[in-house]
Design a protein around this motif. Structure first.
Motif, PDB file in Angstrom:
ATOM      1  N   GLU A 359       0.821  -1.209   0.000  1.00 33.15           N
ATOM      2  CA  GLU A 359       0.000   0.000   0.000  1.00 33.15           C
ATOM      3  C   GLU A 359       0.857   1.262   0.000  1.00 33.15           C
ATOM      4  O   GLU A 359       1.060   1.900  -1.002  1.00 33.15           O
ATOM      5  N   GLY A 360       1.391   1.602   1.183  1.00 35.54           N
ATOM      6  CA  GLY A 360       2.108   2.872   1.298  1.00 35.54           C
ATOM      7  C   GLY A 360       3.612   2.780   1.181  1.00 35.54           C
ATOM      8  O   GLY A 360       4.314   3.781   1.382  1.00 35.54           O
ATOM      9  N   GLY A 361       4.131   1.590   0.879  1.00 37.25           N
ATOM     10  CA  GLY A 361       5.576   1.447   0.783  1.00 37.25           C
ATOM     11  C   GLY A 361       6.282   1.659   2.110  1.00 37.25           C
ATOM     12  O   GLY A 361       7.432   2.122   2.152  1.00 37.25           O
ATOM     13  N   HIS A 362       5.604   1.299   3.215  1.00 35.40           N
ATOM     14  CA  HIS A 362       6.187   1.532   4.537  1.00 35.40           C
ATOM     15  C   HIS A 362       7.406   0.659   4.817  1.00 35.40           C
ATOM     16  O   HIS A 362       8.281   1.045   5.586  1.00 35.40           O
ATOM     17  N   VAL A 363       7.421  -0.527   4.215  1.00 35.98           N
ATOM     18  CA  VAL A 363       8.474  -1.500   4.517  1.00 35.98           C
ATOM     19  C   VAL A 363       9.043  -2.048   3.216  1.00 35.98           C
ATOM     20  O   VAL A 363       8.299  -2.422   2.309  1.00 35.98           O
ATOM     21  N   THR A 364      10.363  -2.086   3.128  1.00 33.01           N
ATOM     22  CA  THR A 364      11.065  -2.767   2.039  1.00 33.01           C
ATOM     23  C   THR A 364      12.189  -3.574   2.670  1.00 33.01           C
ATOM     24  O   THR A 364      13.101  -3.001   3.275  1.00 33.01           O
ATOM     25  N   ARG A 365      12.117  -4.896   2.535  1.00 33.42           N
ATOM     26  CA  ARG A 365      13.065  -5.760   3.234  1.00 33.42           C
ATOM     27  C   ARG A 365      13.645  -6.813   2.295  1.00 33.42           C
ATOM     28  O   ARG A 365      13.014  -7.220   1.309  1.00 33.42           O
ATOM     29  N   SER A 366      14.836  -7.278   2.623  1.00 33.06           N
ATOM     30  CA  SER A 366      15.457  -8.388   1.901  1.00 33.06           C
ATOM     31  C   SER A 366      14.752  -9.681   2.292  1.00 33.06           C
ATOM     32  O   SER A 366      14.390  -9.877   3.461  1.00 33.06           O
ATOM     33  N   PRO A 494      16.199  -0.866  10.859  1.00 30.87           N
ATOM     34  CA  PRO A 494      16.838   0.360  11.375  1.00 30.87           C
ATOM     35  C   PRO A 494      17.863   0.908  10.388  1.00 30.87           C
ATOM     36  O   PRO A 494      18.616   0.155   9.772  1.00 30.87           O
ATOM     37  N   ARG A 495      17.855   2.193  10.208  1.00 27.79           N
ATOM     38  CA  ARG A 495      18.794   2.819   9.279  1.00 27.79           C
ATOM     39  C   ARG A 495      20.220   2.754   9.830  1.00 27.79           C
ATOM     40  O   ARG A 495      20.451   2.916  11.034  1.00 27.79           O
ATOM     41  N   GLY A 496      21.135   2.534   8.917  1.00 24.04           N
ATOM     42  CA  GLY A 496      22.545   2.533   9.304  1.00 24.04           C
ATOM     43  C   GLY A 496      23.009   1.243   9.931  1.00 24.04           C
ATOM     44  O   GLY A 496      24.187   1.119  10.251  1.00 24.04           O
ATOM     45  N   ARG A 497      22.115   0.290  10.140  1.00 22.91           N
ATOM     46  CA  ARG A 497      22.513  -0.972  10.776  1.00 22.91           C
ATOM     47  C   ARG A 497      22.551  -2.072   9.719  1.00 22.91           C
ATOM     48  O   ARG A 497      21.572  -2.306   9.006  1.00 22.91           O
ATOM     49  N   LYS A 498      23.683  -2.750   9.592  1.00 24.17           N
ATOM     50  CA  LYS A 498      23.840  -3.819   8.627  1.00 24.17           C
ATOM     51  C   LYS A 498      23.475  -5.163   9.245  1.00 24.17           C
ATOM     52  O   LYS A 498      23.551  -5.339  10.462  1.00 24.17           O
ATOM     53  N   GLY A 499      23.123  -6.105   8.391  1.00 25.85           N
ATOM     54  CA  GLY A 499      22.801  -7.438   8.869  1.00 25.85           C
ATOM     55  C   GLY A 499      21.335  -7.557   9.241  1.00 25.85           C
ATOM     56  O   GLY A 499      20.607  -6.572   9.365  1.00 25.85           O
ATOM     57  N   PHE A 500      20.918  -8.785   9.463  1.00 25.39           N
ATOM     58  CA  PHE A 500      19.516  -9.065   9.765  1.00 25.39           C
ATOM     59  C   PHE A 500      19.250  -8.913  11.261  1.00 25.39           C
ATOM     60  O   PHE A 500      19.974  -9.454  12.098  1.00 25.39           O
ATOM     61  N   ASP A 501      18.192  -8.194  11.604  1.00 24.07           N
ATOM     62  CA  ASP A 501      17.802  -7.972  12.992  1.00 24.07           C
ATOM     63  C   ASP A 501      16.483  -8.717  13.236  1.00 24.07           C
ATOM     64  O   ASP A 501      15.436  -8.297  12.751  1.00 24.07           O
TER      65      ASP A 501
END
Length: 510
Positions: A359-366, A494-501
């Motif tokens: 819908e609003g493009g709130h989330v974009t994830r690998s 989270p911005r600036g954080r690498k890897g999967f959380d």
């Protein structure tokens, strides 16, 4: 023009050559060529339509059409055929040849004598013969239709090509019947296996969407031809060519899923109804009913229960599926439309190597890390010793009652729509009835899902090794198991954080 200079075409046709040995055509050819020799005519070409009907105006006769085009081009001045009804059984086509005789001097000769279309007597004879031929065909069709209807009213198996799973006599062919039953089961369940995936499995194609519970079967047309050849050889006839094996098509699978015979309904197809474009209605209309309007049961064993067949029809009739431009309902990725956006709670869709809010493009994830995280959580849940406590119990009587109540409420909506269309009721009354019935139907659907979900999970929960059964299952089963146990919501990374959380994947047990 001298007789010897006349150029003639020979037209040969047989409506149905069951043996396809060409002997009937050869007999016609001998008689026609003798006529040409006796008259001293030059045969410039033969036009042969084997096993081609001249009665049905919708059927193409390639050789006949080519002959018409060649005559228009001036390639010949005469036609020789064995009998007038070999040339045409269509009065409209006959009138075209009469016009050709009157305007251009066409000569038409048959083995029964010359049909002189240039005289009024000859034209009358030809028209009467064509009308008689049409009448004979129509009377034969009425007799055959009446006999077929009588068979259906008695619950006897229809004549003709056998369906997958049944012999011509109506006896069950066990290994095919098991496949048919599995096709219905997989498609009936919620978020069921797509038709294209079932076709792929039947074709022996491996893939994430192809259900492993459906084995590869040779293409049905090939199986039927092999069976026909066995009967031919038993009669001392030569076998006909067997088509090569090939992929099953979605349309073939659709025809199986639509067929009322598999639920034990006696069926009859009225030829006059074939012009109806509403194919979904036609499948229901095939079911023969008694004087009280109740379906007549066939004298054969059904391969699926009534509830499963009706559930499949409802899913096939679903407008969101029917209007799908690609015709595919297959899910290619584990979480597509299953995971939810953690911000707006709308379904997540797959793109490239990731997921994103639809819908609003709130989330974009690998995608890969999220899927493996969810799969591992499900494996841990399946490995727990209390798994048997969550096994659902199927209540067949209640499922049938739910199905009947859903149909009744859908009927109320249709009646309200009719009354509104006829201006019997006002718009606000129609909306009130529709909204109330739709709300009740939604509750019933939810209850039906809870009662039937045990069949949705591909036997994973009841397996001796549930984790292994889950890992071995196809993509559709994995999605249903996930949906059974939990709701998955994806939060922005989270911005600036690498890897999967893992904390960005909220998994709520159901």
């Amino acid at each position: 023009m001298s007789t010897i200079s006349i150029r003639a075409a020979v037209y040969l046709r047989v409506s149905l050559d069951r043996n396809m040995d060409g002997l009937a055509i050869d007999r016609q050819r001998d008689d026609c060529l003798k006529i040409a020799r006796d008259r001293g005519w030059q045969v410039i070409e033969e036009y042969v339509d084997q096993s081609k009907s001249a009665t049905d105006k919708t059927k193409k006769r390639p050789a006949y059409d080519r002959m018409v085009a060649d005559y228009e081009a001036g390639n010949f001045e005469a036609i020789i055929c064995w009998d007038l009804d070999r040339l045409t059984r269509q009065p409209r086509q006959l009138e075209d040849w009469i016009d050709a005789a009157k305007d251009r001097g066409l000569k038409l000769v048959t083995a029964n004598g010359e049909a002189d279309l240039t005289t009024d007597g000859g034209r009358m004879y030809a028209r009467v013969k064509a009308a008689v031929a049409v009448g004979e065909v129509e009377r034969k069709a009425v007799r055959q239709s009446r006999a077929q209807l009588q068979r259906a009213q008695q619950g006897r198996a229809p004549k003709g090509t056998r369906p997958l799973g049944y012999a011509t006599s109506g006896e069950v062919i066990a290994h095919e019947a098991q496949v048919v039953a599995e096709m219905f089961r997989l498609f009936a369940i919620s978020n069921g296996t797509p038709i294209a995936a079932i076709a792929s499995a039947l074709s022996g194609k491996a893939g994430a969407e192809a259900p492993r519970s459906i084995p590869h079967l040779p293409k049905f047309s090939r199986t039927l031809m092999i069976e026909r050849n066995e009967r031919r050889m038993a009669e001392g006839l030569d076998p006909k060519p067997v088509p090569p094996d090939g992929p099953w098509t979605s349309s073939t699978v659709l025809g199986i899923l639509r067929n009322p015979r598999y639920a034990g309904y006696s069926v009859y197809t009225n030829r006059s109804d074939r012009s109806d474009k509403n194919k979904r209605r036609n499948w229901y209309a095939q079911i023969i009913r008694d004087e009280d309007g109740q379906p007549i049961r066939g004298q054969w064993d059904p391969l699926v229960d009534e509830l499963t067949w009706l559930t499949v029809q409802e899913r096939l009739n679903d407008q969101t599926r029917i209007t799908n431009r690609t015709g595919s309902t297959a899910r290619k990725h584990l979480g597509s439309s299953l995971y939810l956006c953690g911000i707006c709670d709308r379904p997540i869709t797959a793109h490239s190597r990731g997921y994103r809010c639809s819908e609003g493009g709130h989330v974009t994830r690998s995608r890969p890390h999220i899927d493996e995280f969810v799969l591992q959580l499900i494996r841990e849940r399946l490995a727990r010793p209390d798994l048997q406590d969550v096994l659902p119990v199927r209540d067949e009587p209640r499922l049938l009652a739910i199905q009947a109540e859903i149909r009744e409420r859908q009927g109320r909506i249709k009646r309200a729509q009719h009354d509104y269309d006829e201006e019997i009721t006002e718009a606000h009354d129609f909306r009130r009835i529709r909204d109330r019935q739709n709300a009740a139907i939604a509750d019933l659907e939810a209850e039906r899902l809870r009662l039937s979900v045990g069949n949705d999970l591909g036997g994973v929960l009841g397996a001796s090794e549930p984790v292994k059964a889950f890992d071995d299952a196809d993509l559709a089963v994995k999605r249903r198991v996930i949906d059974f146990f939990c709701t998955v919501r994806l939060l922005p990374a989270p911005r600036g954080r690498k890897g999967f959380d893992p904390s960005t994947v909220a998994v709520a047990p159901k």
